[in-house]
Design a protein around this motif. Structure first.
Motif, PDB file in Angstrom:
ATOM      1  N   ILE A  31       0.830  -1.210   0.000  1.00 29.20           N
ATOM      2  CA  ILE A  31       0.000   0.000   0.000  1.00 29.20           C
ATOM      3  C   ILE A  31       0.862   1.257   0.000  1.00 29.20           C
ATOM      4  O   ILE A  31       0.577   2.228  -0.698  1.00 29.20           O
ATOM      5  CB  ILE A  31      -0.933   0.015   1.229  1.00 29.20           C
ATOM      6  N   VAL A  32       1.929   1.215   0.815  1.00 29.17           N
ATOM      7  CA  VAL A  32       2.739   2.415   1.027  1.00 29.17           C
ATOM      8  C   VAL A  32       4.158   2.267   0.486  1.00 29.17           C
ATOM      9  O   VAL A  32       4.762   3.232   0.054  1.00 29.17           O
ATOM     10  CB  VAL A  32       2.791   2.755   2.534  1.00 29.17           C
ATOM     11  N   GLY A  33       4.696   1.070   0.535  1.00 27.55           N
ATOM     12  CA  GLY A  33       6.101   0.882   0.212  1.00 27.55           C
ATOM     13  C   GLY A  33       6.908   0.806   1.493  1.00 27.55           C
ATOM     14  O   GLY A  33       6.364   0.748   2.601  1.00 27.55           O
ATOM     15  N   ALA A  34       8.226   0.790   1.373  1.00 25.32           N
ATOM     16  CA  ALA A  34       9.079   0.627   2.543  1.00 25.32           C
ATOM     17  C   ALA A  34      10.463   1.187   2.286  1.00 25.32           C
ATOM     18  O   ALA A  34      10.902   1.308   1.139  1.00 25.32           O
ATOM     19  CB  ALA A  34       9.189  -0.851   2.914  1.00 25.32           C
ATOM     20  N   PHE A  54       4.587   1.011  -6.076  1.00 25.03           N
ATOM     21  CA  PHE A  54       4.594   0.632  -7.488  1.00 25.03           C
ATOM     22  C   PHE A  54       5.814  -0.205  -7.842  1.00 25.03           C
ATOM     23  O   PHE A  54       5.934  -0.647  -8.984  1.00 25.03           O
ATOM     24  CB  PHE A  54       4.544   1.883  -8.358  1.00 25.03           C
ATOM     25  N   GLY A  55       6.731  -0.354  -6.883  1.00 26.12           N
ATOM     26  CA  GLY A  55       7.919  -1.154  -7.140  1.00 26.12           C
ATOM     27  C   GLY A  55       9.137  -0.357  -7.563  1.00 26.12           C
ATOM     28  O   GLY A  55      10.181  -0.947  -7.860  1.00 26.12           O
ATOM     29  N   THR A  56       9.029   0.960  -7.588  1.00 20.78           N
ATOM     30  CA  THR A  56      10.184   1.793  -7.938  1.00 20.78           C
ATOM     31  C   THR A  56      11.208   1.744  -6.810  1.00 20.78           C
ATOM     32  O   THR A  56      10.868   1.918  -5.645  1.00 20.78           O
ATOM     33  CB  THR A  56       9.752   3.240  -8.173  1.00 20.78           C
ATOM     34  N   ARG A  57      12.453   1.525  -7.175  1.00 22.98           N
ATOM     35  CA  ARG A  57      13.532   1.381  -6.199  1.00 22.98           C
ATOM     36  C   ARG A  57      14.522   2.537  -6.290  1.00 22.98           C
ATOM     37  O   ARG A  57      14.839   3.000  -7.386  1.00 22.98           O
ATOM     38  CB  ARG A  57      14.280   0.066  -6.433  1.00 22.98           C
ATOM     39  N   ASN A  58      15.014   2.945  -5.137  1.00 17.63           N
ATOM     40  CA  ASN A  58      16.069   3.954  -5.068  1.00 17.63           C
ATOM     41  C   ASN A  58      17.079   3.565  -4.014  1.00 17.63           C
ATOM     42  O   ASN A  58      16.732   2.907  -3.024  1.00 17.63           O
ATOM     43  CB  ASN A  58      15.480   5.335  -4.740  1.00 17.63           C
ATOM     44  N   TYR A  59      18.325   3.980  -4.244  1.00 14.87           N
ATOM     45  CA  TYR A  59      19.414   3.605  -3.353  1.00 14.87           C
ATOM     46  C   TYR A  59      20.303   4.806  -3.042  1.00 14.87           C
ATOM     47  O   TYR A  59      20.457   5.710  -3.859  1.00 14.87           O
ATOM     48  CB  TYR A  59      20.268   2.518  -4.003  1.00 14.87           C
ATOM     49  N   ALA A  60      20.899   4.757  -1.862  1.00 15.40           N
ATOM     50  CA  ALA A  60      21.929   5.730  -1.531  1.00 15.40           C
ATOM     51  C   ALA A  60      23.132   5.474  -2.436  1.00 15.40           C
ATOM     52  O   ALA A  60      23.411   4.328  -2.818  1.00 15.40           O
ATOM     53  CB  ALA A  60      22.330   5.588  -0.074  1.00 15.40           C
ATOM     54  N   ARG A  66      25.477  -2.513  -5.059  1.00 15.97           N
ATOM     55  CA  ARG A  66      25.828  -3.582  -4.103  1.00 15.97           C
ATOM     56  C   ARG A  66      24.619  -4.090  -3.339  1.00 15.97           C
ATOM     57  O   ARG A  66      24.557  -5.276  -2.997  1.00 15.97           O
ATOM     58  CB  ARG A  66      26.865  -3.065  -3.093  1.00 15.97           C
ATOM     59  N   PHE A  67      23.673  -3.223  -3.064  1.00 15.95           N
ATOM     60  CA  PHE A  67      22.474  -3.587  -2.308  1.00 15.95           C
ATOM     61  C   PHE A  67      21.274  -3.631  -3.240  1.00 15.95           C
ATOM     62  O   PHE A  67      21.205  -2.898  -4.235  1.00 15.95           O
ATOM     63  CB  PHE A  67      22.189  -2.566  -1.209  1.00 15.95           C
ATOM     64  N   SER A  68      20.325  -4.481  -2.884  1.00 14.47           N
ATOM     65  CA  SER A  68      19.101  -4.591  -3.676  1.00 14.47           C
ATOM     66  C   SER A  68      17.907  -4.763  -2.741  1.00 14.47           C
ATOM     67  O   SER A  68      17.917  -5.651  -1.888  1.00 14.47           O
ATOM     68  CB  SER A  68      19.202  -5.771  -4.640  1.00 14.47           C
ATOM     69  N   ILE A  69      16.879  -3.931  -2.926  1.00 15.66           N
ATOM     70  CA  ILE A  69      15.663  -4.027  -2.132  1.00 15.66           C
ATOM     71  C   ILE A  69      14.593  -4.717  -2.961  1.00 15.66           C
ATOM     72  O   ILE A  69      14.474  -4.495  -4.170  1.00 15.66           O
ATOM     73  CB  ILE A  69      15.195  -2.623  -1.666  1.00 15.66           C
ATOM     74  N   VAL A  78       9.673  -7.335   3.163  1.00 12.81           N
ATOM     75  CA  VAL A  78      10.632  -6.588   2.348  1.00 12.81           C
ATOM     76  C   VAL A  78      12.031  -7.097   2.672  1.00 12.81           C
ATOM     77  O   VAL A  78      12.337  -7.369   3.846  1.00 12.81           O
ATOM     78  CB  VAL A  78      10.533  -5.075   2.615  1.00 12.81           C
ATOM     79  N   TYR A  79      12.848  -7.218   1.641  1.00  7.86           N
ATOM     80  CA  TYR A  79      14.206  -7.734   1.803  1.00  7.86           C
ATOM     81  C   TYR A  79      15.222  -6.665   1.434  1.00  7.86           C
ATOM     82  O   TYR A  79      14.953  -5.772   0.628  1.00  7.86           O
ATOM     83  CB  TYR A  79      14.425  -8.944   0.903  1.00  7.86           C
ATOM     84  N   LEU A  80      16.405  -6.805   2.010  1.00  6.04           N
ATOM     85  CA  LEU A  80      17.547  -6.012   1.576  1.00  6.04           C
ATOM     86  C   LEU A  80      18.705  -6.978   1.377  1.00  6.04           C
ATOM     87  O   LEU A  80      19.273  -7.491   2.347  1.00  6.04           O
ATOM     88  CB  LEU A  80      17.915  -4.942   2.604  1.00  6.04           C
ATOM     89  N   GLN A  81      18.995  -7.249   0.126  1.00 10.10           N
ATOM     90  CA  GLN A  81      20.136  -8.091  -0.217  1.00 10.10           C
ATOM     91  C   GLN A  81      21.378  -7.210  -0.252  1.00 10.10           C
ATOM     92  O   GLN A  81      21.415  -6.229  -0.997  1.00 10.10           O
ATOM     93  CB  GLN A  81      19.924  -8.764  -1.577  1.00 10.10           C
ATOM     94  N   MET A  82      22.368  -7.561   0.537  1.00  8.01           N
ATOM     95  CA  MET A  82      23.579  -6.766   0.651  1.00  8.01           C
ATOM     96  C   MET A  82      24.769  -7.607   0.211  1.00  8.01           C
ATOM     97  O   MET A  82      25.072  -8.623   0.842  1.00  8.01           O
ATOM     98  CB  MET A  82      23.765  -6.283   2.087  1.00  8.01           C
ATOM     99  N   ASN A  83      25.403  -7.198  -0.858  1.00 10.30           N
ATOM    100  CA  ASN A  83      26.568  -7.899  -1.401  1.00 10.30           C
ATOM    101  C   ASN A  83      27.804  -7.008  -1.325  1.00 10.30           C
ATOM    102  O   ASN A  83      27.698  -5.792  -1.140  1.00 10.30           O
ATOM    103  CB  ASN A  83      26.316  -8.288  -2.857  1.00 10.30           C
ATOM    104  N   SER A  84      28.959  -7.625  -1.474  1.00 10.98           N
ATOM    105  CA  SER A  84      30.234  -6.888  -1.456  1.00 10.98           C
ATOM    106  C   SER A  84      30.299  -5.951  -0.253  1.00 10.98           C
ATOM    107  O   SER A  84      30.642  -4.766  -0.382  1.00 10.98           O
ATOM    108  CB  SER A  84      30.394  -6.088  -2.756  1.00 10.98           C
ATOM    109  N   LEU A  85      29.991  -6.495   0.896  1.00  3.35           N
ATOM    110  CA  LEU A  85      29.916  -5.666   2.096  1.00  3.35           C
ATOM    111  C   LEU A  85      31.277  -5.106   2.476  1.00  3.35           C
ATOM    112  O   LEU A  85      32.325  -5.756   2.292  1.00  3.35           O
ATOM    113  CB  LEU A  85      29.325  -6.472   3.249  1.00  3.35           C
ATOM    114  N   LYS A  86      31.242  -3.903   3.016  1.00  5.62           N
ATOM    115  CA  LYS A  86      32.448  -3.186   3.426  1.00  5.62           C
ATOM    116  C   LYS A  86      32.352  -2.875   4.924  1.00  5.62           C
ATOM    117  O   LYS A  86      31.241  -2.801   5.477  1.00  5.62           O
ATOM    118  CB  LYS A  86      32.551  -1.866   2.659  1.00  5.62           C
TER     119      LYS A  86
END
Length: 111
Positions: A31-34, A54-60, A66-69, A78-86
């Motif tokens: 309904i709102v997103g996350a 609507f499924g639109t994604r934005n990232y810092a 490296r990250f994918s929501i 809701v998931y946050l896939q975090m790769n190549s972590l620093k």
């Protein structure tokens, strides 16, 4: 009030991966997103990633590429896939939706 519960944090070596999950008590994400935020002691909470209803994604900029929501509406998750972590990704990660916060999950990246 919506309850949000995060999980999936932990300790990982640089270059490793983690997947965070945030489960909602209602279908708020469709309904709102996350958003996913993170915070380290002494600093302001930082917006890391967002997904609209609507499924639109934005990232810092710091996590772009490296990250994918993502979102599973059937599971109210809701998931946050975090790769190549620093090491600088070390923080408490929080899920947010419609002015509701989760309790946070610690992510530590260290060798």
């Amino acid at each position: 009030q919506v309850r949000l519960v995060e999980s999936g944090g932990g300790s990982v070596q640089p270059g490793g991966s983690l997947r965070l999950s945030c489960v909602a008590s209602t279908s708020i994400f469709s309904i709102v997103g996350a958003n996913w935020y993170r915070q380290v002691p002494g600093k302001e909470r930082e917006l890391v990633a967002s997904i609209t209803r609507f499924g639109t994604r934005n990232y810092a900029d710091s996590v772009q590429g490296r990250f994918s929501i993502s979102r599973d509406n059937a599971r109210n998750t809701v998931y946050l896939q975090m790769n190549s972590l620093k090491p600088e990704d070390t923080a408490v990660y929080y899920c947010w939706s419609d002015n509701n916060w989760g309790q946070g999950t610690q992510v530590t990246v260290s060798s």
